[in-house]
Design a protein around this motif. Structure first.
Motif, short mmCIF file in Angstrom:
data_model
loop_
_atom_site.label_atom_id
_atom_site.label_comp_id
_atom_site.label_asym_id
_atom_site.label_seq_id
_atom_site.Cartn_x
_atom_site.Cartn_y
_atom_site.Cartn_z
N ASN A 2 0.82 -1.20 0.00
CA ASN A 2 0.00 0.00 0.00
C ASN A 2 0.85 1.26 0.00
N LYS A 3 0.23 2.36 -0.37
CA LYS A 3 0.97 3.61 -0.56
C LYS A 3 1.60 4.12 0.73
N ARG A 4 0.93 3.87 1.87
CA ARG A 4 1.46 4.34 3.14
C ARG A 4 2.81 3.70 3.43
N VAL A 5 2.90 2.39 3.22
CA VAL A 5 4.14 1.68 3.48
C VAL A 5 5.24 2.16 2.54
N VAL A 6 4.91 2.30 1.27
CA VAL A 6 5.89 2.79 0.31
C VAL A 6 6.38 4.16 0.71
N SER A 7 5.46 5.05 1.11
CA SER A 7 5.83 6.41 1.47
C SER A 7 6.78 6.42 2.65
N LEU A 8 6.50 5.63 3.67
CA LEU A 8 7.31 5.63 4.88
C LEU A 8 8.67 5.01 4.65
N LEU A 9 8.70 3.85 4.02
CA LEU A 9 9.96 3.15 3.85
C LEU A 9 10.83 3.76 2.77
N ALA A 10 10.23 4.58 1.93
CA ALA A 10 10.99 5.16 0.83
C ALA A 10 11.02 6.68 0.92
N ALA A 11 10.89 7.21 2.12
CA ALA A 11 10.82 8.66 2.29
C ALA A 11 12.05 9.37 1.75
N THR A 12 13.19 8.71 1.78
CA THR A 12 14.42 9.34 1.31
C THR A 12 14.91 8.76 -0.01
N VAL A 13 14.09 7.94 -0.65
CA VAL A 13 14.48 7.32 -1.91
C VAL A 13 13.51 7.79 -2.99
N HIS A 83 30.63 -8.37 6.02
CA HIS A 83 30.94 -7.11 5.34
C HIS A 83 30.12 -6.01 5.99
N TRP A 84 30.80 -4.99 6.50
CA TRP A 84 30.14 -3.89 7.21
C TRP A 84 29.87 -2.75 6.23
N ILE A 85 28.60 -2.43 6.04
CA ILE A 85 28.21 -1.33 5.16
C ILE A 85 27.76 -0.19 6.05
N ILE A 86 28.63 0.81 6.19
CA ILE A 86 28.42 1.89 7.14
C ILE A 86 28.13 3.19 6.40
N ASN A 87 27.01 3.81 6.75
CA ASN A 87 26.66 5.12 6.21
C ASN A 87 26.18 6.00 7.37
N PRO A 88 26.48 7.29 7.32
CA PRO A 88 26.14 8.16 8.45
C PRO A 88 24.64 8.37 8.60
N ASN A 89 24.20 8.55 9.84
CA ASN A 89 22.79 8.85 10.11
C ASN A 89 22.39 10.24 9.62
N GLN A 90 23.33 11.17 9.60
CA GLN A 90 23.04 12.55 9.29
C GLN A 90 22.32 12.68 7.94
N ASP A 91 21.32 13.57 7.96
CA ASP A 91 20.56 13.89 6.74
C ASP A 91 19.89 12.68 6.10
N GLY A 92 19.65 11.66 6.91
CA GLY A 92 18.93 10.50 6.40
C GLY A 92 19.71 9.60 5.48
N VAL A 93 21.04 9.78 5.41
CA VAL A 93 21.84 9.01 4.46
C VAL A 93 21.76 7.51 4.75
N GLN A 95 19.43 5.67 6.21
CA GLN A 95 18.14 5.07 5.82
C GLN A 95 17.99 5.04 4.31
N GLN A 96 18.47 6.06 3.64
CA GLN A 96 18.38 6.07 2.18
C GLN A 96 19.13 4.89 1.58
N LYS A 97 20.37 4.66 2.03
CA LYS A 97 21.17 3.56 1.50
C LYS A 97 20.57 2.20 1.86
N LEU A 98 20.06 2.10 3.08
CA LEU A 98 19.43 0.85 3.50
C LEU A 98 18.17 0.58 2.67
#
Length: 462
Positions: A2-13, A83-93, A95-98
């Protein structure tokens, strides 16, 4: 989906279809626990925002053999590589990469799949959402929360569960908060730095307000910033920011109390007006020996990662005591990604890091983390060997443990991170005199709709 789930999980994508293929379908390829497992993959991909989880895992996980010099690869004794995939929390980076990786989970080659990812309390519910189904139920891994995790603090289990009460994550941390105070300032104003005596001066908000006047009369600030008190109010909301299945943001009365009280305390001179928020240079400097700030409201990680590095005076000049109300701040949750091709490894890591009492005690001793076994923390609270040199030989677990046992976690929603960040941003401008009260409200409404386009209404408590 549903659109709500897409919106929340993809807010930065970018793109409304970013999680097409995630959810139930994402587990169609790779190994599964129920019904038997196929061969595990050669690579375990773990997504996080810093090396905190890696250091804990390498300190206690018995299967670790070695780590690369740059910290990006940990080799296990069976030849599997983390394998550690590390991205900073700042500015939503982060969550975007995840989210981008979860987008590709169903079609990714086994050794490219996300196996484990971490989340924070402010956005854990986004990833444990049952409709999103990007974090596996622990029972699907063969972990029974009722027995395997029986010694965990109950509120951490609730926090890691979806809207149906199904636990989809686990944590080694419990993050009760205390009031951390300058001993020299306490002696100057109160004549003592004894934690019991200081605790009486800060035992509730009304008492603390009177104490703030005492501190002010001697030229001190009670706290550095209005942002320092937010977590206590935010932990006390009676309903989620957005109820399940709805698109209305409801600003709780406790948030309104924070706004009103913060303005009153700032105008009264109990906060330092030059410190605007947290996680900035002025806030860091307010933890230095030249500062006139009496106290901070911090969990164990806040003392270790924030206060200690910013303190430039003698060791032993800080103490801890009870806060004006119980609260929790933070927590890193470990999730098994739906579709992992390493379910047995993932299960073993989660149990070792979050269910093994001896392992957790070692983490507490080595890193001053308040860890997630009730019995373990009760033992630490009465064990003199847990005394902290930074805290003048005081055992902080003596104060952390009772707070942890009384925490009632605030109702969660998938919108929490945005609401928590944006309400503080909007009213920071009001506190600083840049906008009036009504404009601050309007700015929050605009910002929250930009962050979450599916929001249809904002309701303010009277």
């Amino acid at each position: 989906m549903n659109k709500r789930v897409v919106s929340l999980l993809a807010a930065t994508v970018v793109g409304a279809s970013v999680l097409t293929g995630c959810g139930a379908g994402a587990g169609a390829s790779g190994s599964t626990v129920s019904g038997g497992t196929s061969a595990e993959g050669a690579v375990i991909n773990i997504y996080s925002w810093n090396d905190e989880f890696r250091t804990r895992l390498e300190a206690i996980y018995p299967e670790v053999e070695s780590t690369s010099s740059d910290g990006t690869v940990t080799k296990l004794k069976d030849g599997t590589e983390i394998h550690w995939i590390i991205n900073p929390n700042q500015d939503g980076v982060y969550q975007q990469k995840l989210d981008e990786a979860l987008l590709n989970q169903a079609s990714a080659a086994n050794d490219d799949k996300v196996d484990i990812f971490l989340s924070e309390t402010d956005y854990v519910f986004k990833y444990t959402d049952a409709d999103a189904d990007v974090a596996m139920p622990l029972e699907d891994l063969g972990i029974d929360p009722a027995t395997d995790l029986a010694d965990q603090y109950e509120f951490t289990k609730t926090t890691a569960s979806d809207q149906n009460g199904v636990q989809r994550g686990s944590t080694w941390q419990c993050c009760p908060g205390l009031l951390v105070y300058r001993r020299d300032i306490a002696k100057d104003v109160f004549g003592t730095d004894d934690p019991v005596a200081v605790g009486e001066k800060v035992k509730d908000w009304d008492t603390l307000k009177g104490t703030a006047e005492e501190l002010k009369a001697k030229g001190y600030f009670t706290f550095a910033s209005y942002a320092d008190t937010f977590r206590l109010y935010g932990n006390s909301i009676s309903a989620p920011w957005v109820a399940a299945g709805e698109t209305t943001v409801k600003v709780d009365p406790q948030i309104m109390n924070w706004i009103n009280d913060s303005k009153e305390w700032l105008d009264a001179g109990y906060f330092d007006k030059t410190v605007k928020g947290q996680w900035n240079d002025d806030w860091n400097k307010s933890m230095s020996s030249s500062s006139k700030v009496f106290a901070f409201l911090l969990p164990a990680w806040g003392i270790d990662f924030t206060l200690n590095p910013n303190w430039d005076g003698e060791s032993g000049m800080w103490g801890v005591t009870n806060p004006p109300q119980e609260y929790n701040w933070g927590g890193s949750y470990i999730h098994a990604a739906t579709g992992t091709d390493n379910p047995e490894h993932v299960k073993d890591i989660i149990l070792s890091l979050t269910a093994d009492k001896d392992n957790l005690i070692k983490i507490s001793r080595d890193y001053m983390d308040f860890t997630n076994t009730v019995s373990g923390m009760q033992e630490a609270a009465t064990d003199a060997s847990f005394a902290s040199e930074f805290l003048g030989g005081q055992n902080p677990y003596e104060y952390f443990a009772p707070v942890a046992e009384n925490i009632q976690i605030a109702p969660l929603s998938s919108y929490d991170q945005g609401c928590v960040e944006l309400i503080q941003n909007a009213f920071s401008d009001y506190f600083q005199g840049n906008v009036d009260y009504d404009q601050a409200k309007a700015n929050f409404e605009t910002a929250i709709r930009e962050r979450y386009p599916d929001v249809t209404e904002i309701q303010w408590a009277e």
